[in-house]
Design a protein around this motif. Structure first.
Motif, short mmCIF file in Angstrom:
data_model
loop_
_atom_site.label_atom_id
_atom_site.label_comp_id
_atom_site.label_asym_id
_atom_site.label_seq_id
_atom_site.Cartn_x
_atom_site.Cartn_y
_atom_site.Cartn_z
N ASP A 1 52.49 61.62 14.50
CA ASP A 1 51.85 60.81 15.54
C ASP A 1 52.64 59.53 15.70
N GLY A 2 53.18 59.28 16.88
CA GLY A 2 54.01 58.12 17.12
C GLY A 2 53.52 57.22 18.22
N LYS A 3 52.22 57.26 18.53
CA LYS A 3 51.70 56.51 19.66
C LYS A 3 51.48 55.04 19.37
N PHE A 4 51.32 54.69 18.10
CA PHE A 4 50.95 53.32 17.75
C PHE A 4 52.10 52.63 17.02
N ASP A 5 51.87 51.38 16.57
CA ASP A 5 52.90 50.64 15.86
C ASP A 5 53.20 51.25 14.49
N LEU A 6 52.20 51.91 13.89
CA LEU A 6 52.43 52.66 12.66
C LEU A 6 52.62 54.12 13.04
N VAL A 7 53.72 54.69 12.58
CA VAL A 7 54.06 56.07 12.91
C VAL A 7 53.71 56.95 11.72
N LYS A 8 52.99 58.03 11.98
CA LYS A 8 52.65 58.99 10.93
C LYS A 8 53.80 59.99 10.83
N VAL A 9 54.42 60.05 9.64
CA VAL A 9 55.60 60.88 9.42
C VAL A 9 55.34 61.81 8.24
N GLU A 10 55.78 63.06 8.35
CA GLU A 10 55.70 64.01 7.25
C GLU A 10 57.10 64.25 6.70
N GLU A 11 57.28 63.95 5.42
CA GLU A 11 58.57 64.20 4.78
C GLU A 11 58.74 65.68 4.52
#
Length: 82
Positions: free
Chosen positions: A34-44
């Motif tokens: 999820d990259g919509k906000f200032d914090l991006v949710k990333v899966e390694e």
């Protein structure tokens, strides 16, 4: 056709894009969940989920390969060589 800047890529992140980002431990990569906000949710690759600020993203992978400096940092312990 005008080329996009690094900031434009960061602002238009989509699910599934690969990014390289800076952490306290070094440079890592992952898939954007999820990259919509200032914090991006990333899966390694290991499956660990992380929330990273967009400012920590150093590269958005759009082609088949990472730039040489980023690839070497990812393989060599997370430090970029100048």
């Amino acid at each position: 056709m005008q080329q996009k800047t690094k900031e434009q890529y960061k602002e238009n992140l989509e699910t599934g894009m690969l990014v390289a980002f800076q952490t306290k431990e070094g440079i890592k990569s992952g898939k954007v969940i999820d990259g919509k906000f200032d914090l991006v949710k990333v899966e390694e690759y290991s499956g660990q989920l992380m929330f990273i600020p967009k400012e920590s993203i150093i590269w958005v992978k759009t082609g088949k390969r990472w730039p040489k400096a980023i690839f070497e940092a990812l393989r060599g312990g997370g430090e970029m060589k100048e």
